[in-house]
Design a protein around this motif. Structure first.
Motif, short mmCIF file in Angstrom:
data_model
loop_
_atom_site.label_atom_id
_atom_site.label_comp_id
_atom_site.label_asym_id
_atom_site.label_seq_id
_atom_site.Cartn_x
_atom_site.Cartn_y
_atom_site.Cartn_z
N ARG A 193 62.62 35.63 5.76
CA ARG A 193 63.39 34.42 5.52
C ARG A 193 64.85 34.78 5.26
O ARG A 193 65.15 35.70 4.53
CB ARG A 193 62.83 33.68 4.30
CG ARG A 193 61.57 32.88 4.59
CD ARG A 193 61.26 32.02 3.38
NE ARG A 193 60.12 31.14 3.63
CZ ARG A 193 58.87 31.49 3.44
NH1 ARG A 193 58.59 32.69 3.01
NH2 ARG A 193 57.89 30.64 3.69
N MET A 194 65.72 34.01 5.82
CA MET A 194 67.14 34.21 5.59
C MET A 194 67.62 33.37 4.41
O MET A 194 68.71 33.61 3.89
CB MET A 194 67.94 33.84 6.85
CG MET A 194 67.51 34.61 8.09
SD MET A 194 67.50 36.39 7.84
CE MET A 194 69.25 36.68 7.58
N VAL A 195 66.84 32.39 3.99
CA VAL A 195 67.21 31.54 2.87
C VAL A 195 66.18 31.73 1.77
O VAL A 195 64.98 31.60 2.00
CB VAL A 195 67.27 30.05 3.27
CG1 VAL A 195 67.61 29.19 2.08
CG2 VAL A 195 68.28 29.85 4.38
N ARG A 196 66.64 32.09 0.58
CA ARG A 196 65.76 32.30 -0.55
C ARG A 196 65.84 31.10 -1.51
O ARG A 196 66.78 30.31 -1.44
CB ARG A 196 66.15 33.58 -1.32
CG ARG A 196 66.38 34.79 -0.44
CD ARG A 196 65.11 35.27 0.21
NE ARG A 196 65.33 36.53 0.92
CZ ARG A 196 64.43 37.10 1.72
NH1 ARG A 196 63.28 36.51 1.92
NH2 ARG A 196 64.70 38.23 2.32
N SER A 197 64.87 31.02 -2.37
CA SER A 197 64.85 29.95 -3.38
C SER A 197 65.13 30.57 -4.74
O SER A 197 64.76 31.72 -5.01
CB SER A 197 63.51 29.23 -3.37
OG SER A 197 62.46 30.13 -3.69
N THR A 198 65.76 29.79 -5.61
CA THR A 198 66.09 30.27 -6.94
C THR A 198 65.02 29.82 -7.92
O THR A 198 64.42 28.75 -7.77
CB THR A 198 67.46 29.73 -7.39
OG1 THR A 198 67.44 28.30 -7.35
CG2 THR A 198 68.55 30.25 -6.48
N VAL A 199 64.79 30.64 -8.93
CA VAL A 199 63.81 30.34 -9.96
C VAL A 199 64.30 30.95 -11.27
O VAL A 199 65.00 31.97 -11.27
CB VAL A 199 62.41 30.89 -9.57
CG1 VAL A 199 62.42 32.40 -9.51
CG2 VAL A 199 61.34 30.38 -10.52
N LEU A 200 63.98 30.31 -12.36
CA LEU A 200 64.35 30.80 -13.68
C LEU A 200 63.08 31.28 -14.38
O LEU A 200 62.20 30.49 -14.71
CB LEU A 200 65.02 29.68 -14.49
CG LEU A 200 65.57 30.07 -15.87
CD1 LEU A 200 66.68 31.10 -15.72
CD2 LEU A 200 66.10 28.85 -16.60
N ARG A 201 62.97 32.61 -14.57
CA ARG A 201 61.81 33.18 -15.26
C ARG A 201 61.99 32.98 -16.76
O ARG A 201 62.89 33.54 -17.37
CB ARG A 201 61.67 34.67 -14.91
CG ARG A 201 61.55 34.95 -13.44
CD ARG A 201 60.89 36.30 -13.18
NE ARG A 201 61.58 37.39 -13.82
CZ ARG A 201 62.55 38.11 -13.26
NH1 ARG A 201 62.95 37.82 -12.04
NH2 ARG A 201 63.12 39.10 -13.91
N VAL A 202 61.12 32.18 -17.33
CA VAL A 202 61.27 31.75 -18.72
C VAL A 202 60.90 32.89 -19.66
O VAL A 202 59.85 33.53 -19.52
CB VAL A 202 60.38 30.52 -19.00
CG1 VAL A 202 60.53 30.08 -20.45
CG2 VAL A 202 60.75 29.39 -18.06
N LEU A 203 61.78 33.14 -20.64
CA LEU A 203 61.51 34.10 -21.70
C LEU A 203 61.34 33.42 -23.05
O LEU A 203 60.90 34.07 -24.01
CB LEU A 203 62.66 35.12 -21.79
CG LEU A 203 62.91 35.97 -20.54
CD1 LEU A 203 64.09 36.90 -20.77
CD2 LEU A 203 61.67 36.77 -20.17
N GLY A 204 61.72 32.15 -23.16
CA GLY A 204 61.56 31.44 -24.42
C GLY A 204 62.09 30.03 -24.31
O GLY A 204 63.00 29.75 -23.53
#
Length: 368
Positions: A193-204
């Motif tokens: 894929r040339m386009v990635r998706s963003t994600v926020l890995r929760v730490l708290g």
């Protein structure tokens, strides 16, 4: 004396080091932050990728927790060698090695003929798993510029952070802002894929509300303001001043302004001895001819209330006002809160209520 004690301590330390390692249980730390969270619009891919960030928003969608592999165990079908692959919780695609290490030169004389191409087999019973939950967080209404749509970001929580928040909760999240692949193969055949998706890995998580959906605690008053409030409370004519301060651009309509003031202040909730609750919320229905400033009152309440959501009844449905079940590809279904869920603890302003269909209007009766 001190040297002798240190020597004895060294011997004890040596014995402790020689003892077998103790397996500790799984420990997960939850990080919090006392500082002010930054708005979601300030996140930048160039500067904040793979860095710890602290953002605030309102939870709009929560998916069902799922089990996901944390450590993948592979066994070679030829030499029976064991290989473990550690996976990130937001990793969607796993690249399994196609060649065994024994075939690439390590003990090649013994295993060169035993290890074919693509020799690794998965051992599901001996893999380690973790709970994964995907959430959608939308920026706060007060952070959205005028005339623009609110932005949202996908959150990924694991293990003990699952099922901690629900749709409508105002939270501040400490996490790692990362870029990941979407689950499943790319469209149109092979290739990356040339386009990635963003994600926020929760730490708290950190709650910005009292009881996950009440008045925001970030509203801090100075000592001068508190003293001014006390002086206003001692004024015998304070009710008239409050009524006149509601929508001052509109002339007259004193009775409506009194009703709107009572709506903004709210009543007192009561818990009876038999555990029955009497709500303290006050509902106001404005009826009138076109052009009698009904929508102006709604706009004023939306700006004055700390938590408020404005919607129109003509284009609203029962699912849009209360909650809806949304299908999210291969991850199953998720619960997405509507206008009344997002305005929990505040005011929901519904314009053109008579244009709403009767079957959709029934959905708001329970909330009222």
């Amino acid at each position: 004396g001190g040297g002798q004690q240190r020597a004895e301590g060294g011997e004890e330390g040596g014995e402790a080091a020689a003892a077998p390692a103790v397996s500790l249980p799984y420990i997960q730390l939850q990080l919090t932050n006392d500082r002010d969270a930054q708005p979601m619009r300030r996140l930048e891919l160039t500067d904040d990728t793979e860095k710890m960030v602290f953002v605030s928003g309102i939870i709009t969608s929560v998916s069902k927790p799922q089990h996901k592999t944390r450590i993948l165990k592979l066994v070679c079908s030829g030499c029976k060698a064991v290989k473990k692959i550690h996976l990130r919780m937001d990793q969607g695609i796993v690249q399994i090695p196609r060649v065994c290490e024994a075939r690439m030169g390590r003990d090649a004389g013994d295993h060169a003929e035993k290890c074919p191409l693509d020799p690794f087999l998965k051992v599901p019973d001996e893999c380690e798993y973790q709970d994964i939950q995907y959430l959608k967080m939308q920026e706060l209404p007060e952070d959205v510029p005028t005339g623009e749509l609110p932005r949202n970001i996908r959150l990924c929580a694991n293990n003990y952070l699952c099922d901690l928040v629900f749709p409508g909760a105002r939270v501040s999240v400490v996490g790692v802002f990362s870029v990941t692949d979407k689950a499943g193969p790319p469209k149109g055949g092979g290739g990356d894929r040339m386009v990635r998706s963003t994600v926020l890995r929760v730490l708290g998580y950190g709650s910005q509300d009292q009881g996950w959906g009440r008045f925001s605690q970030t509203q801090q008053f100075s000592n001068e303001e508190i003293e001014h409030f006390k002086q206003l409370a001692a004024d015998p004519d304070i009710r008239t001043k409050i009524y006149k301060s509601v929508a001052p651009a509109l002339y007259g309509m004193d009775t409506i302004k009194q009703a709107v003031s009572c709506l903004l202040f709210g009543g007192a909730r009561k818990l009876l001895p038999d555990n029955n609750r009497i709500r303290g919320d006050i509902n106001v229905l404005l009826l009138g001819d076109p052009g009698t400033a009904k929508s102006q009152f709604l706009k004023y309440v939306e700006k004055a209330a700390p938590i408020a959501v404005y919607t129109s009844g003509k284009g609203s449905s029962a699912a849009g006002l209360t909650a809806a079940i949304i299908r999210e590809g291969q991850r199953g279904f998720s619960l997405e809160g509507g206008a009344m869920v997002l305005a929990d603890g505040g005011v929901v302003c519904i314009d053109e209520l008579d244009k709403m269909r009767a079957e959709d209007r029934v959905a708001i009766h329970e909330a009222m």
